[in-house]
Scaffold this active site. Structure first.
Site, short mmCIF file in Angstrom:
data_model
loop_
_atom_site.label_atom_id
_atom_site.label_comp_id
_atom_site.label_asym_id
_atom_site.label_seq_id
_atom_site.Cartn_x
_atom_site.Cartn_y
_atom_site.Cartn_z
N GLU A 1 0.88 -1.23 0.11
CA GLU A 1 -0.03 -0.15 -0.02
C GLU A 1 0.86 1.46 0.02
OE1 GLU A 1 -2.71 -0.22 3.05
OE2 GLU A 1 -4.08 -1.47 1.95
N GLU B 1 -6.20 -7.98 -0.68
CA GLU B 1 -6.71 -8.02 0.81
C GLU B 1 -8.25 -7.84 0.45
OE1 GLU B 1 -4.79 -5.33 3.34
OE2 GLU B 1 -2.91 -5.84 2.72
C1 GAL Z 1 -4.53 -2.70 4.79
C2 GAL Z 1 -3.14 -3.29 4.84
C3 GAL Z 1 -2.78 -4.26 5.88
C4 GAL Z 1 -3.72 -4.36 6.99
C5 GAL Z 1 -5.03 -4.02 6.67
C6 GAL Z 1 -6.17 -3.84 7.84
O1 GAL Z 1 -4.62 -1.32 4.41
O2 GAL Z 1 -2.31 -3.38 3.75
O3 GAL Z 1 -1.53 -4.62 6.07
O4 GAL Z 1 -3.05 -3.24 7.77
O5 GAL Z 1 -5.15 -2.80 5.99
O6 GAL Z 1 -5.78 -2.83 8.41
#
Ligand code: GAL
Length: 656
Positions: free
Chosen positions: A142, A300
């Site tokens: 990110e 994710e």
């Molecule tokens: C995303 C990040 C993850 C985790 C997730 C939930 O933005 O890439 O590592 O932090 O959010 O917080």
């Protein structure tokens, strides 16, 4: 369609790895992503690398037929690094250095960060170059277009400005630096935008360049890392994962040197109860597909209630673990990895829930995930099918940055109108591409060009010729306002779009949170706010007039026949129903395909290919509903996603 999970072996004991890998295999998990924050275990002391533990994890998954996505850990240098280079952290706008103890706080323009990132990436990629278990690389995590105010960034910014303008005279002209005696007389005076908050006090042309610079540096970092990985692992595709954050790099440029798009998808765990908000999330998926107009990955995906920087939020309601993942497929993803397999028992994100809770007892959400894995397998034939859209919405990062710099009026946000236009089309069951305003428009019937604010001569020309040749365009207020530097254009609005709109703005009123009624010719009265263009038609037909304020009776929405096409102009920021109305009129007139009578909470997307049409029908409401899709009655439970397959004779004929 493939389902995977994000996994952190460094956070668990080995005995659990094996149990997890077995359960993943049994559940139908096809991919696992690892290592994006594991630098302190991969290089525990400077120059001492340890891949043994990761090798073991990679093997364990590979032995069970699970592919591995490896990440470079460059968002999180270890503490030994900061001990040696305390100034390698980012510097805040007030000149204070950020502190270690979290993640992502390194300055990507610091030479020591580059050197150490290069070494870990080279070591890691060389180590795994021949490993067939590694199916993709994710670089960093990110990465944002951060605003860092350290000396290295100041130097890079000065170079960037020099490079763009060549002479101080040219910069002074572009920025209009004469205002408030800001003219540069030496390059040393070109500084970062320190200290002023809100930054609205600073010069908007200079600020836009600063945002462009921050984006360019993030992209340069991505290209630089991608080149290292590509050199060592030429056969393995490389990506980075993006999200919709405060400081987004220009995704269109960011992914140019990457092999595929990946996106972190966190839709609302509890969707808004009001119908008007239902489709806001699909907009983002359509934008991700639109970056390369190709299938993308979700790296994710929402798996549980959120909680870290905010207190814990609601758990996704039954149906949404499966439904949201399938929604991503419906909008062009072909791979979705859930964040995360297990909820962390340690660290700041221990309340950001994964698929398996702290209890270690797989429960309701896990069972739904297992069901999703089965559905995804069964959907294998939809992999590689296309999303063909007759409609597009244009997006521009220059506008995203410029509206943040000058937010126009109380409550104004750039994304509001694109999202409402998107919602209006989604409500008609249409596929919509959200694409760069730099894209070619051929193949579309209808193009929404909301808020074409910062000057882009090529985009304006494309829209003109698209309409002249028979296309339908929907433009909105705040178009043609600025030149390419972010300075105001001295011409009646909508500036370069005036001829195609067939009307000009005699005055505008940024009414902010006030509202005004807008009356359509059939008597329908809707509400508008934020900003009202008072239009004087010069060839356009008036579709709606203001029904209040000192501009009562003046045109608010117009339609103009331009060349062989039609141009709509929405002069005020209206409620959702205004976009629904204009869009449905435009769609019908343009002869685009749509599904009439969909309930407001039902979203339909179609993927086509291999002689089949796949209708993804998603009920985004907590109530049961039913609808007709191409003559077939479809009943949907709360949050249910149904996939209806039919033969696609036209598609098959077209493919021959
Ligand atoms: C995303 C990040 C993850 C985790 C997730 C939930 O933005 O890439 O590592 O932090 O959010 O917080």
């Amino acid at each position: 369609m493939r389902i995977g999970v994000d996994y952190y072996p460094e956070q668990w004991d080995r005995e659990l790895w094996i149990k997890d890998a077995d359960l993943m295999k049994k559940t139908g998990v096809r991919l696992v992503r690892m290592a994006e924050f594991a630098w302190c275990r991969l290089e525990p002391r400077e120059g001492e690398f340890d891949f043994a533990w990761l090798d073991e994890a990679v093997r364990m998954f590979a032995d069970r037929g699970i592919g591995v996505v490896l990440c470079t850990p460059t968002s999180c240098p270890p503490l030994w690094f900061y001990e040696k280079y305390p100034d390698a952290v980012m510097t805040e706008q007030d000149g204070q250095r950020t502190r270690t103890g979290i993640r992502g706080h390194r300055c990507i323009n610091h030479p020591a960060v580059r050197r150490h990132c290069q070494r870990i990436v080279e070591e890691m990629t060389a180590h795994y170059a021949e490993d067939p278990a590694v199916v993709a690389w994710q670089l960093d995590n990110e990465l944002e277009a951060y605003f860092c105010f350290c000396d290295h960034c100041a130097e890079r910014f000065r170079d960037w400005v020099k490079n763009r303008y060549g002479t101080l005279e040219a910069v002074n002209r572009a920025y209009g630096n004469v205002v408030w005696s800001g003219e540069y007389s030496s390059w040393e005076q070109v500084r970062l935008p320190f200290g002023h908050y809100p930054s609205a006090w600073l010069n908007p042309a200079y600020m836009l360049d600063h945002s462009r610079f921050a984006s360019d540096r993030a992209i340069e970092f991505v290209r630089w890392q991608a080149a290292i990985i590509h050199e060592r692992c030429p056969a393995v595709p490389v990506t980075t994962n993006v999200w919709f954050s405060e400081h987004m790099p220009d995704f269109y440029k960011e992914f140019e040197d990457l092999d595929f798009i990946s996106y972190d998808n966190y839709p609302a765990a509890r969707p808004p109860r009001e119908d008007a908000a239902y489709f806001s999330h699909a907009f983002r998926l359509d934008m991700m597909r639109g970056v390369k107009r190709r299938p993308f990955w979700v790296m994710e995906q929402l798996s549980g209630g959120l909680g870290c920087w905010a207190p814990m939020g609601r758990m996704p309601e039954p149906g949404l673990i499966r439904g949201y993942s399938l929604q991503a497929f419906a909008h062009g993803a072909d791979t979705v990895l859930h964040f995360r397999w297990r909820t962390a028992n340690i660290g700041a994100e221990m309340h950001w829930h994964g698929l398996i809770d702290h209890s270690n007892v797989p429960g309701r959400r896990f069972n739904e995930f297992a069901d999703l894995c089965k559905t995804a397998d069964a959907l294998g034939e939809a992999r590689g099918t296309a999303i063909l859209s007759e409609a597009a919405i244009l997006f521009s990062f220059d506008n995203e940055y410029a509206f943040k710099i000058q937010p126009q009026t109380e409550g104004y946000s750039y994304l509001e109108q694109p999202r409402r236009l998107h919602r209006a089309m989604a409500g008609l069951g249409m596929n919509v591409d959200v694409i760069s305003s730099g894209e070619d428009l051929s193949g579309y019937r209808i193009v929404c060009a909301p808020e074409m604010y910062v000057g882009d001569a090529a985009a304006a020309e494309r829209l003109h010729s698209f309409a002249r040749e028979g296309g339908t365009v929907i433009l909105t207020a705040r178009s043609g306002v600025k030149d390419k530097y972010n300075n105001a254009v001295m011409a009646p609005l909508p500036g370069v779009y005036r001829d195609m709109v067939g009307a000009y703005v005699s005055e505008y009123d940024p009414i902010g949170r006030d509202t005004v009624s807008v009356r359509f010719s059939d008597g329908t009265v809707l509400s508008a706010g934020q900003l009202c263009d008072i239009l004087e038609p010069e060839g356009a037909e008036t579709l709606a007039v203001y029904d209040g304020e000192y501009f009562r009776g003046k045109a608010a929405v117009t339609r103009h026949r331009y060349g062989k096409g039609t141009v709509y102009y929405i002069g005020a920021v209206g409620e959702q129903a205004m976009y629904d109305r204009v869009v449905s009129e435009a769609v019908k007139e343009a002869g685009a395909e749509y599904i009439p009578g969909l309930p407001p909470s039902v979203e339909v997307t179609v993927r086509r290919g291999k002689g089949k049409k796949f209708y993804f029908v998603f009920n985004l409401s907590p109530r049961e509903t039913a609808t007709d899709i191409k003559g077939r009655r479809v009943s949907l439970a709360p949050y249910e996603m149904k996939i209806i397959t039919e033969d696609d004779r036209e598609g098959a004929a077209a493919q021959k």
